[in-house]
Motif scaffolding. Structure first.
Motif, PDB file in Angstrom:
ATOM      1  N   UNK A  60      10.728  -5.192  -0.224  1.00 29.06           N
ATOM      2  CA  UNK A  60       9.325  -5.493  -0.529  1.00 29.06           C
ATOM      3  C   UNK A  60       8.480  -4.217  -0.527  1.00 29.06           C
ATOM      4  N   UNK A  61       8.763  -3.340   0.400  1.00 32.58           N
ATOM      5  CA  UNK A  61       7.980  -2.090   0.519  1.00 32.58           C
ATOM      6  C   UNK A  61       8.255  -1.162  -0.655  1.00 32.58           C
ATOM      7  N   UNK A  92       3.038  -0.179   5.141  1.00 27.56           N
ATOM      8  CA  UNK A  92       4.251   0.635   4.951  1.00 27.56           C
ATOM      9  C   UNK A  92       4.349   1.108   3.491  1.00 27.56           C
ATOM     10  N   UNK A  93       4.051   0.174   2.574  1.00 27.11           N
ATOM     11  CA  UNK A  93       4.168   0.505   1.145  1.00 27.11           C
ATOM     12  C   UNK A  93       3.196   1.638   0.786  1.00 27.11           C
ATOM     13  N   UNK A  94       1.980   1.516   1.283  1.00 23.89           N
ATOM     14  CA  UNK A  94       0.982   2.567   1.009  1.00 23.89           C
ATOM     15  C   UNK A  94       1.455   3.904   1.597  1.00 23.89           C
ATOM     16  N   UNK A  95       1.941   3.827   2.833  1.00 20.62           N
ATOM     17  CA  UNK A  95       2.389   5.062   3.504  1.00 20.62           C
ATOM     18  C   UNK A  95       3.558   5.705   2.753  1.00 20.62           C
ATOM     19  N   UNK A  96       4.499   4.867   2.308  1.00 20.71           N
ATOM     20  CA  UNK A  96       5.663   5.399   1.571  1.00 20.71           C
ATOM     21  C   UNK A  96       5.228   6.028   0.257  1.00 20.71           C
ATOM     22  N   UNK A  97       4.328   5.369  -0.452  1.00 25.20           N
ATOM     23  CA  UNK A  97       3.839   5.929  -1.720  1.00 25.20           C
ATOM     24  C   UNK A  97       3.123   7.258  -1.495  1.00 25.20           C
TER      25      UNK A  97
END
Lengths: 142, 172
Positions: free
Chosen positions: A115-116, A37-42
Motif C-alpha cells: 500500500x505504501x 509512511x507513503x509521504x515519507x518514502x516519496x
C-alpha cells in the motif's frame, strides 16, 4: 535511508509539513500511518534522486559520499559489524534499500508495504529476497 | 490473532536464518540516534516552518500570477509603455559639447585654479609668454593676491623691512 542526521531531520520535517497541508485530502481508505509512511518514502526517494543528479556532475558518486558520511556520523551508535551492515545497505538501489529498511528494521507487513509503495506483494517479496542476499554477501566479503 | 502474528514473525525469522545466516545474527535495532530532546523540539520546528512557508507562499502566489501568459503580457506591455514614454517625453537638458582640442590651457586652469600651484614654473611662463595666457592673467589679476593696490606707506615699509633705499632702486 539518507544516513546523515541533518538530511533525515529535513525529510522528517518536510514529511510532516506535507501531512499537515494535505490532511484535508486524506481519505480514510488507508490507515493514517501507511499514508504518512507513503509521504515519507516519496520524500526520501525524491531526495535521493536529486542528490544523485547533483553528484552526477561531480567526481565520485553519491553512494560513496553516503559511506563517507556514515564513517563520520556522530549519531551512529552501532558497532563495527553494524557499520558494515549499513555500508552494505547503502550499496543497494534506492527502492530496494527502502524495501529492505521497511521490512528488516520496521518489520512492516508486505501488505502494508504494498500500500505504501504501490507495488505488488510478490514483487516486494522478490525485492526483499534479492536485497537480503546482496547484503549478506556484502557483509560476508567485507 | 496474537498467536497468528507471532507465528508470522517466527516464520519470517526462520526464513532469514536460512536466507542470510550472518544477517540474522545481527542486532536488528536501528543504530542511528537523534540528539537529546529531538522529538520534544520537532513539533515546534515544524510549526515554525509551516508558518514561514505560508508567508512565503503569498509572495510566491503573486509571482505565479505573473507567470500566467495573460498577466505576463499585460505586465510586459505596461513596462514597455512606461519606458517608452520616459524616453520620448523626458529629454535630458542639453549639455553644450566641445571638442577636446577646443579647450585651451587657460580654460583648464580657470576650471582648476589649484593646478597653478602644482604647475611646472617653466610651463607656466611659457604659457604666459605665448600670449595664450591672457585669460589666465585676467584671472590672476582678479584674485586677492594680485588685485590689491599697494599704498606708498606700505611700499616704504616693505623697503625698510628689506633694507632697501629708494636710491638703490633708482640705481637698478
Amino acid at each position: 535511508m539518507v544516513v546523515d542526521h541533518d538530511d533525515a531531520d529535513d525529510l522528517v520535517q518536510e514529511t510532516f509539513i506535507k501531512v499537515w497541508k494535505n490532511l484535508d485530502v486524506f481519505r480514510a481508505e488507508s490507515g493514517l500511518y501507511t499514508w504518512i509512511y507513503r509521504i515519507a518514502c516519496n520524500e526520501a526517494l525524491s531526495f535521493l534522486k536529486k542528490k544523485k543528479l547533483k553528484y552526477a556532475f561531480l567526481p565520485g558518486n553519491y553512494d560513496h559520499q553516503l559511506a563517507n558520511k556514515l564513517a563520520d556520523d556522530n549519531f551512529f551508535s552501532g558497532d563495527e559489524i553494524e557499520r558494515k551492515l549499513q555500508n552494505a545497505i547503502i550499496t543497494l538501489p534506492e527502492k530496494q534499500r527502502l524495501v529492505f529498511n521497511l521490512r528488516y528494521y520496521d518489520e512492516l507487513k508486505y501488505e502494508d508495504m504494498s500500500e505504501i509503495l504501490g507495488t505488488s506483494v510478490g514483487a516486494l517479496k522478490a525485492s526483499y529476497h534479492i536485497a537480503v542476499k546482496k547484503v549478506e554477501e556484502n557483509v560476508k566479503t567485507n | 490473532m496474537k498467536d497468528k502474528r507471532l507465528k508470522y514473525k517466527l516464520n519470517e525469522s526462520e526464513k532469514l536464518d536460512e536466507l542470510a545466516p550472518q544477517l540474522s545474527k545481527l542486532n536488528k535495532a536501528n543504530p542511528f540516534k537523534v540528539p537529546d530532546n529531538y522529538f520534544e523540539k520537532l513539533p515546534l520546528e515544524i510549526l515554525f516552518r509551516i508558518n514561514n512557508a505560508e508567508k512565503v507562499s503569498i509572495t510566491k502566489n503573486l509571482f505565479l500570477t505573473f507567470q500566467q501568459p495573460k498577466y505576463a503580457i499585460a505586465a510586459a506591455v505596461t513596462v514597455i509603455l512606461i519606458v517608452g514614454s520616459i524616453l520620448l517625453f523626458h529629454k535630458p537638458a542639453s549639455i553644450p559639447s566641445r571638442g577636446l582640442t577646443e579647450f585651451t590651457l587657460d580654460d583648464i586652469l580657470l576650471e582648476n585654479p589649484d593646478l597653478i600651484e602644482t604647475m611646472d614654473e617653466t610651463l607656466l611662463l611659457e604659457t604666459l609668454a605665448s600670449g595664450s595666457g591672457d585669460e589666465l592673467m585676467n584671472y590672476l589679476d582678479s584674485t586677492s593676491v594680485f588685485n590689491h593696490a599697494i599704498t606708498d606707506d606700505e611700499f616704504i615699509e616693505y623697503l625698510s623691512e628689506e633694507n632697501l633705499t629708494p636710491d638703490l632702486l633708482y640705481d637698478l
